[in-house]
Design an enzyme around this catalytic site. Sequence first.
Site, PDB file in Angstrom:
ATOM      1  N   SER B  44      25.987  18.670 -39.816  1.00 36.60           N
ATOM      2  CA  SER B  44      24.940  17.650 -39.779  1.00 36.60           C
ATOM      3  C   SER B  44      24.662  17.242 -38.342  1.00 36.60           C
ATOM      4  CB  SER B  44      25.376  16.416 -40.558  1.00 36.60           C
ATOM      5  OG  SER B  44      25.725  16.776 -41.864  1.00 36.60           O
ATOM      6  N   HIS B  45      23.472  16.708 -38.120  1.00 40.59           N
ATOM      7  CA  HIS B  45      23.101  16.547 -36.723  1.00 40.59           C
ATOM      8  C   HIS B  45      23.784  15.388 -36.003  1.00 40.59           C
ATOM      9  CE1 HIS B  45      21.051  18.472 -33.567  1.00 40.59           C
ATOM     10  NE2 HIS B  45      20.488  17.370 -33.142  1.00 40.59           N
ATOM     11  N   ALA B  49      25.302  14.155 -31.223  1.00 41.65           N
ATOM     12  CA  ALA B  49      25.224  12.936 -30.410  1.00 41.65           C
ATOM     13  C   ALA B  49      26.314  12.969 -29.350  1.00 41.65           C
ATOM     14  CB  ALA B  49      25.358  11.703 -31.288  1.00 41.65           C
ATOM     15  N   PHE B 117      24.998   1.808 -21.047  1.00 46.40           N
ATOM     16  CA  PHE B 117      23.932   2.630 -21.612  1.00 46.40           C
ATOM     17  C   PHE B 117      22.609   1.963 -21.271  1.00 46.40           C
ATOM     18  CE2 PHE B 117      23.473   6.009 -24.919  1.00 46.40           C
ATOM     19  CZ  PHE B 117      24.580   6.733 -24.552  1.00 46.40           C
ATOM     20  N   ASP B 212      13.419  15.348 -45.019  1.00 47.49           N
ATOM     21  CA  ASP B 212      13.357  15.568 -46.470  1.00 47.49           C
ATOM     22  C   ASP B 212      13.596  14.309 -47.295  1.00 47.49           C
ATOM     23  OD1 ASP B 212      13.209  18.183 -45.675  1.00 47.49           O
ATOM     24  OD2 ASP B 212      15.264  18.677 -46.225  1.00 47.49           O
ATOM     25  N   GLN B 231      11.003   7.750 -30.791  1.00 49.23           N
ATOM     26  CA  GLN B 231      11.613   7.613 -29.473  1.00 49.23           C
ATOM     27  C   GLN B 231      11.692   8.946 -28.738  1.00 49.23           C
ATOM     28  OE1 GLN B 231      16.000   6.551 -28.815  1.00 49.23           O
ATOM     29  NE2 GLN B 231      14.895   4.787 -28.016  1.00 49.23           N
ATOM     30  N   HIS B 233      13.435  10.767 -25.655  1.00 48.93           N
ATOM     31  CA  HIS B 233      14.571  10.607 -24.750  1.00 48.93           C
ATOM     32  C   HIS B 233      14.113  11.153 -23.406  1.00 48.93           C
ATOM     33  CE1 HIS B 233      18.515  10.874 -22.980  1.00 48.93           C
ATOM     34  NE2 HIS B 233      19.037  10.261 -24.025  1.00 48.93           N
ATOM     35  N   LEU B 243      19.701  17.921 -25.269  1.00 48.64           N
ATOM     36  CA  LEU B 243      19.780  16.595 -24.673  1.00 48.64           C
ATOM     37  C   LEU B 243      20.820  16.524 -23.563  1.00 48.64           C
ATOM     38  CD1 LEU B 243      18.965  13.523 -25.219  1.00 48.64           C
ATOM     39  CD2 LEU B 243      21.241  13.393 -26.178  1.00 48.64           C
ATOM     40  N   GLU B 246      22.402  10.094 -21.971  1.00 45.29           N
ATOM     41  CA  GLU B 246      22.187   8.933 -21.134  1.00 45.29           C
ATOM     42  C   GLU B 246      23.461   8.585 -20.367  1.00 45.29           C
ATOM     43  OE1 GLU B 246      19.578   6.462 -23.130  1.00 45.29           O
ATOM     44  OE2 GLU B 246      20.506   4.619 -22.431  1.00 45.29           O
ATOM     45  N   ARG B 286      14.614   3.633 -22.919  1.00 43.88           N
ATOM     46  CA  ARG B 286      14.126   5.004 -23.018  1.00 43.88           C
ATOM     47  C   ARG B 286      12.610   5.099 -23.006  1.00 43.88           C
ATOM     48  NH1 ARG B 286      18.541   7.152 -27.375  1.00 43.88           N
ATOM     49  NH2 ARG B 286      20.226   7.146 -25.853  1.00 43.88           N
ATOM     50  N   HIS B 354      13.262  12.400 -29.883  1.00 46.63           N
ATOM     51  CA  HIS B 354      14.686  12.224 -30.069  1.00 46.63           C
ATOM     52  C   HIS B 354      15.053  11.494 -31.356  1.00 46.63           C
ATOM     53  CE1 HIS B 354      18.793  11.832 -28.894  1.00 46.63           C
ATOM     54  NE2 HIS B 354      18.762  10.525 -28.770  1.00 46.63           N
ATOM     55  N   GLU B 378      19.518   7.461 -40.057  1.00 41.21           N
ATOM     56  CA  GLU B 378      18.241   7.617 -39.371  1.00 41.21           C
ATOM     57  C   GLU B 378      17.069   7.712 -40.338  1.00 41.21           C
ATOM     58  OE1 GLU B 378      18.346  10.315 -36.070  1.00 41.21           O
ATOM     59  OE2 GLU B 378      16.160  10.362 -35.907  1.00 41.21           O
ATOM     60  N   ARG B 389      14.603   2.022 -30.226  1.00 40.55           N
ATOM     61  CA  ARG B 389      16.028   1.845 -30.463  1.00 40.55           C
ATOM     62  C   ARG B 389      16.786   1.741 -29.152  1.00 40.55           C
ATOM     63  NH1 ARG B 389      20.467   5.828 -30.820  1.00 40.55           N
ATOM     64  NH2 ARG B 389      18.955   7.346 -30.073  1.00 40.55           N
ATOM     65  N   GLY B 391      19.724   2.621 -26.972  1.00 44.45           N
ATOM     66  CA  GLY B 391      20.634   3.773 -26.966  1.00 44.45           C
ATOM     67  C   GLY B 391      22.010   3.372 -27.443  1.00 44.45           C
ATOM     68  N   SER B 392      22.644   4.235 -28.219  1.00 45.50           N
ATOM     69  CA  SER B 392      23.993   4.070 -28.775  1.00 45.50           C
ATOM     70  C   SER B 392      24.084   3.049 -29.900  1.00 45.50           C
ATOM     71  CB  SER B 392      25.054   3.802 -27.689  1.00 45.50           C
ATOM     72  OG  SER B 392      25.011   2.498 -27.195  1.00 45.50           O
ATOM     73  N   ASN B 393      22.948   2.550 -30.360  1.00 46.04           N
ATOM     74  CA  ASN B 393      22.996   1.692 -31.555  1.00 46.04           C
ATOM     75  C   ASN B 393      23.009   2.510 -32.846  1.00 46.04           C
ATOM     76  OD1 ASN B 393      23.318  -0.891 -30.676  1.00 46.04           O
ATOM     77  ND2 ASN B 393      21.225  -1.561 -31.063  1.00 46.04           N
TER      78      ASN B 393
HETATM   79  C1  LIG Z   1      21.093  15.180 -29.398  1.00 50.20           C
HETATM   80  C2  LIG Z   1      21.249  13.808 -29.952  1.00 50.20           C
HETATM   81  C3  LIG Z   1      22.052  12.882 -29.291  1.00 50.20           C
HETATM   82  C4  LIG Z   1      22.215  11.597 -29.787  1.00 50.20           C
HETATM   83  N1  LIG Z   1      23.031  10.737 -29.121  1.00 50.20           N
HETATM   84  C5  LIG Z   1      23.233   9.502 -29.626  1.00 50.20           C
HETATM   85  C6  LIG Z   1      24.128   8.601 -28.996  1.00 50.20           C
HETATM   86  O1  LIG Z   1      24.720   8.911 -27.966  1.00 50.20           O
HETATM   87  N2  LIG Z   1      24.299   7.379 -29.535  1.00 50.20           N
HETATM   88  C7  LIG Z   1      23.674   7.011 -30.681  1.00 50.20           C
HETATM   89  O2  LIG Z   1      23.907   5.915 -31.133  1.00 50.20           O
HETATM   90  N3  LIG Z   1      22.838   7.847 -31.310  1.00 50.20           N
HETATM   91  C8  LIG Z   1      22.594   9.085 -30.811  1.00 50.20           C
HETATM   92  N4  LIG Z   1      21.742   9.942 -31.461  1.00 50.20           N
HETATM   93  C9  LIG Z   1      21.148   9.546 -32.729  1.00 50.20           C
HETATM   94  C10 LIG Z   1      22.161   9.683 -33.866  1.00 50.20           C
HETATM   95  O3  LIG Z   1      23.018  10.745 -33.593  1.00 50.20           O
HETATM   96  C11 LIG Z   1      21.496   9.965 -35.186  1.00 50.20           C
HETATM   97  O4  LIG Z   1      20.511   9.048 -35.416  1.00 50.20           O
HETATM   98  C12 LIG Z   1      22.501   9.876 -36.319  1.00 50.20           C
HETATM   99  O5  LIG Z   1      23.588  10.695 -36.072  1.00 50.20           O
HETATM  100  C13 LIG Z   1      21.888  10.217 -37.632  1.00 50.20           C
HETATM  101  O6  LIG Z   1      22.907  10.304 -38.612  1.00 50.20           O
HETATM  102  P1  LIG Z   1      22.561  10.465 -40.130  1.00 50.20           P
HETATM  103  O7  LIG Z   1      23.832  10.430 -40.857  1.00 50.20           O
HETATM  104  O8  LIG Z   1      21.522   9.504 -40.493  1.00 50.20           O
HETATM  105  O9  LIG Z   1      21.898  11.904 -40.249  1.00 50.20           O
HETATM  106  P2  LIG Z   1      22.425  13.375 -39.958  1.00 50.20           P
HETATM  107  O10 LIG Z   1      23.706  13.412 -39.256  1.00 50.20           O
HETATM  108  O11 LIG Z   1      21.290  14.109 -39.366  1.00 50.20           O
HETATM  109  O12 LIG Z   1      22.710  13.935 -41.404  1.00 50.20           O
HETATM  110  C14 LIG Z   1      21.698  14.258 -42.300  1.00 50.20           C
HETATM  111  C15 LIG Z   1      22.318  14.879 -43.513  1.00 50.20           C
HETATM  112  O13 LIG Z   1      21.366  15.009 -44.524  1.00 50.20           O
HETATM  113  C16 LIG Z   1      21.428  16.267 -45.096  1.00 50.20           C
HETATM  114  N5  LIG Z   1      20.131  16.603 -45.652  1.00 50.20           N
HETATM  115  C17 LIG Z   1      18.929  16.554 -45.051  1.00 50.20           C
HETATM  116  N6  LIG Z   1      17.980  16.942 -45.900  1.00 50.20           N
HETATM  117  C18 LIG Z   1      18.586  17.243 -47.064  1.00 50.20           C
HETATM  118  C19 LIG Z   1      18.133  17.705 -48.318  1.00 50.20           C
HETATM  119  N7  LIG Z   1      16.856  17.967 -48.567  1.00 50.20           N
HETATM  120  N8  LIG Z   1      19.050  17.908 -49.293  1.00 50.20           N
HETATM  121  C20 LIG Z   1      20.360  17.691 -49.068  1.00 50.20           C
HETATM  122  N9  LIG Z   1      20.820  17.239 -47.905  1.00 50.20           N
HETATM  123  C21 LIG Z   1      19.945  17.015 -46.920  1.00 50.20           C
HETATM  124  C22 LIG Z   1      21.861  17.160 -43.975  1.00 50.20           C
HETATM  125  O14 LIG Z   1      22.460  18.314 -44.482  1.00 50.20           O
HETATM  126  C23 LIG Z   1      22.856  16.272 -43.283  1.00 50.20           C
HETATM  127  O15 LIG Z   1      24.106  16.371 -43.887  1.00 50.20           O
HETATM  128  C24 LIG Z   1      21.553  11.223 -30.964  1.00 50.20           C
HETATM  129  C25 LIG Z   1      20.745  12.140 -31.619  1.00 50.20           C
HETATM  130  C26 LIG Z   1      20.576  13.411 -31.122  1.00 50.20           C
HETATM  131  C27 LIG Z   1      19.678  14.355 -31.826  1.00 50.20           C
END
Ligand SMILES: Cc1cc2nc3c(=O)[nH]c(=O)nc-3n(C[C@H](O)[C@H](O)[C@H](O)COP(=O)(O)OP(=O)(O)OC[C@H]3O[C@@H](n4cnc5c(N)ncnc54)[C@H](O)[C@@H]3O)c2cc1C
Lengths: 115, 584, 248, 128
Positions: B44-45, B49, B117, B212, B231, B233, B243, B246, B286, B354, B378, B389, B391-393
């Site tokens: 997962s994404h 981070a 940050f 989705d 946002q 970055h 990325l 920051e 940002r 971002h 997110e 947002r 950063g880091s929240n």
């Molecule tokens: C490069 C980068 C650096 C970052 N750095 C920071 C930082 O330093 N500090 C900070 O606070 N934030 C940071 N962020 C933001 C933060 O990382 C994300 O907002 C946060 O991790 C999102 O988490 P999440 O659990 O909501 O989603 P995600 O971790 O993206 O997880 C989404 C999940 O949903 C699932 N999913 C999606 N669609 C479907 C579907 N149709 N069916 C089944 N499953 C699905 C995926 O498989 C995944 O498991 C950064 C973001 C990026 C991209």
Amino acid sequence: MAKSNKPIVWSLFAGGGMLSAFVTPVLIFVTGLAVPLGLMSLDSLSYDRMLVLAQNPVGKIVLFAVIFLPLWHAAHRLLTTLHDVGLPKGRIAMTACYGAAALGSIAAAVVLLRI
Amino acid sequence: MDVIETDVVIVGAGGAGLRAAIAVAEADPSLNVALTSKVYPMRSHTVAAEGGAAAVIKDNDSLENHFNDTVTGGDWLCDQDAVELFINEAPKELTRMEHWGCPWSREPSGHVAVRPFGGMKVERTWYAADKTGFHMLHTLFQTSLKYPSIKRFDEYYATDLLVEDGRCQGIAAIELRSGQMRVFAAKAVIIATGGAGRIFPFTTNGGVNTGDGAVMAYRAGVPLKDMEFVQYHPTGLPGTGILITEGARGEGGVLINNEGYRYLQDYGLGPPDPWPRKKAMELGPRDRLSQAFWHEERAGKTVATPHGQAVHLDLRHLGEKKINERLPMVRELALSYMGVDPVFKPIPVRPVVHYMMGGIHTDIDAATPLAGLFAAGECACVSINGANRLGSNSLTEILVFGGRAGRGAVEHVRSGGKDVDRTAIEEQAGEAQKRVAALFQKADGTETVVGLRKEMNHIMETGAGIYRSKESLEEACKTIGELRRRYADVRLEDKSNVFNTDLVQVLELGSMLDAAHVLAHSALNREESRGSHQRLDKTERDDETYLKHTLAHYTGEGDPRLEYLDVKITKSPPGERVYGGAAS
Amino acid sequence: MTEQTLQVEILRYRPETDQDPAFQTYTVPYRDDWVVLDALNHIKDNIDRTLSYRWSCHMAVCGSCGMMINGEPKLSCHAFLRDYYPNKVRVEPLANFPIERDLVAVTDDFMEKLESVKPYVIPQQERAVDEGPHLQTPAQLNAFKQYTMCINCLLCYAACPQYGLTPDFVGPAALALAHRYNLDTRDAGREQRQEIAASNEGVWDCTFVGECSQACPKSVDPAAAIQQTKIASTIDWYKALLNPWGKR
Amino acid sequence: MSRKPYLRKMPKSWWLARRSYTSYMARELSCVFIGAYSLLIVVGLHRLSQGRDEYGAFLDALQSPLSLVFHAAALVFALIHTVSWFSLAPKAMPLQIGEKKLSGGPVVLAHYAVWIVVSAGVLLVARI
Ligand SMILES: Cc1cc2nc3c(=O)[nH]c(=O)nc-3n(C[C@H](O)[C@H](O)[C@H](O)COP(=O)(O)OP(=O)(O)OC[C@H]3O[C@@H](n4cnc5c(N)ncnc54)[C@H](O)[C@@H]3O)c2cc1C
Ligand code: SF4
Ligand code: F3S
Ligand code: FES
């Protein structure tokens, strides 16, 4: 999963590996190449010298260690290598390898005690 | 169709989904949790981070500071009751992560270390070198393995929410390895599907961030809130969009233009010295930094690279030792993907999409207006991020609101009491299955996934990018509307069942088009400039009309219906956002 | 000037139509900043929509894009075309795992093994949130930090012949993660993990080929973790032998 | 079910597929020589226990071409064993001083130093 008895053989393997890493090359060199080829005098391995060594209790222990540990090291490694080249990991292979090492060790002990 | 019966089903196993699952398991081990995700949880994404997660823990800081930084950063569009709750729970959540084994970076004394940050008055970002998200995600994932009530369904692609009798009662999802559709019948559903950065061409978001979950909720009648706020970055690598955290600026890195000049001082963020200094220059928010780039580019003061214009992020003065110690990943990424060693050369960077401030409309308990449906992370909008947002929240947000969603779902299951209407939801899942089957049966669509995606990416960047205008947004609305219609003719070329990634991409494109549609319409209708939403034709913030959240409702084929909801202001009346010298 | 191109040979397997996997060759444009994953994405977007593979982050951190590239286990988002050009690049799914389809491997086995070694903090005593974070010095952190870097990409499993020969072997990454928690000052669960780690299928199936550590893109060095576990388990064993009445 | 995961079998000759595997196999094969050499010492001691003449015959046999070839090969494999053993040694012994993890280099060098001393010692004793 069953608690493993691997640590016994493994510690012998590791100890033997360590010992042979340090001493086996030089021993092979002396006994198998340098002396037979005349690079070193035949006296190095003379009957009298060897007898003194083998009759001395410390000498016996050293000799036993130099035989016993590398032997177990070799037996354990051979077993895994046989598996690596496709022999099933079974009782037979295990008995053969460890059995050979055990027999070799016993023979060494008997011979050393008899000298 | 196979039906999997469970108490709570969670869609998405990133940080928010995992935190929610653990919360359910801890609150009530007797409830079954089905944790579904289209990729394995650790893919997962959240994993990407880098910088860190904010929470007040040090004596020189205060909850009030965190509150003010968040609300100011969000240009007063945050709901202040939510922010208040968030900053209060933040230290507890990060402490819990510590107890679960997260390898936070430490001070020599053994206490957790924090770093500054952008947009913060006092340094308060907990970090694990520059792989914070990675460590948090793996800590959560591994911790989740401890609870027998959490059952994972990895590589299941959720397509639809199943709603009957005004309650969300489950989801339909495709098991990717077999291609079979399954029904998850549940008393509560939590959506935690992350961001939608992929609707733009140039983004830090991974391939899975296609919006989705938000769109699933939207199509089921739940409004999407504040989707116009995207946002950028300020420091992404040209080409790949990778990325550069920051944290690099927090450690003292500076941004320079083609004349070697720290241009941010010309945009109300100076004076440049002393450096580093909080809330100033490179540690400004940002949105401001990204907007400054836009102006520099117009003025011809940027550097040309094979992948477009860039400015330079200069870390050389930090020295090799500090770079290796604090920013190892930055060095590694710059070296492999740009061929630049930051110890000796500045890194070319440019603003990159971002984070989505907007998302599924929820209240402070992570509950959506649809009974039984919760959302966090997110994909949701509480809103603590407002128009921009801090950063880091968001790493903290996924914990705080992921946890609340989990506990909310437990509460709902216990008090909601009503059983799932199996017949009705199976029927609905049947409909969902028919829609997918239709893709297989259609002999020859005229549109390709790639073609539509490219057009969408392009219009989103030109029409709804860092700066927007009435004309550009009208164009974007029009084009996206057309693309949505053309999507009906999209061609599925791979007609097999097992691990059909063509099918996944077709479905994801559908989500992205709907998300982009909402985004463009929400932006067009907000005739002001606030935070990340900057209009060349309406350059001022307009609290009179727009101190409000946008709520977009699905209308099927037509344009979204927009409504507005007052922002909750408790103690910080809208003021001016000041950074740079004036902030200290 | 004609565009520079590169040939990519991909092992295809579509379970619904194919008896056995077979190679298919594609020609892609050559760019010196492209990685193999970019080439795959190019193929999927422009040549063949039916090609399946996993990826997500494109920045070597999500661990989903592990493949055999010219016979070596690599992250396809971190394998640069410039290192192969002008020769062909051969891409196959990760070795030692069943093939689900094309470049997608079935990795359930790893997930089960990971779970079996209890990769989470098992505290001596639950700590309340109010008590705040533990103290842990940078030195204590560094003692295990390296083993926390595992992205579960499974390149080490594809590199390890012992895993190929003995699928029951718990394997490098799972054992490294067990070791990671054992070394963590916050943890007291070693004994529970040893049930698996010190079993026959645990560290003892490793013959110290060392390729796992060579293949690891994150310098986790699972071979070292396994070696250290072997030594510690041996010490445990002798201790138990000398003190048969002690706690088992 | 449309799933049909394809199992690839590891060929018996897997260790020829990659150079690193082949050198692993060379390392493993060193055990054959090390084991044989240990047994050879047992034989030598046995001959020693039998008397001067028998032991003399054993020494003569060591000079046969067959023996020389065996020992030459054994020496090569013993060296492979030594080098590989030393290079892997740091993995078993992680060293950390304060915050810093030490690299394996010094550990390897220390092994080589001890090795040289031990070997020189054996050679010296043999010459006296
Ligand atoms: C490069 C980068 C650096 C970052 N750095 C920071 C930082 O330093 N500090 C900070 O606070 N934030 C940071 N962020 C933001 C933060 O990382 C994300 O907002 C946060 O991790 C999102 O988490 P999440 O659990 O909501 O989603 P995600 O971790 O993206 O997880 C989404 C999940 O949903 C699932 N999913 C999606 N669609 C479907 C579907 N149709 N069916 C089944 N499953 C699905 C995926 O498989 C995944 O498991 C950064 C973001 C990026 C991209
Ligand atoms: S130990 Fe290294 S190679 Fe193995 S899964 Fe972890 S990161 Fe990948
Ligand atoms: S390659 Fe395999 S055999 Fe051991 S040292 Fe690594 S796990
Ligand atoms: S795509 Fe994430 S590791 Fe390669």
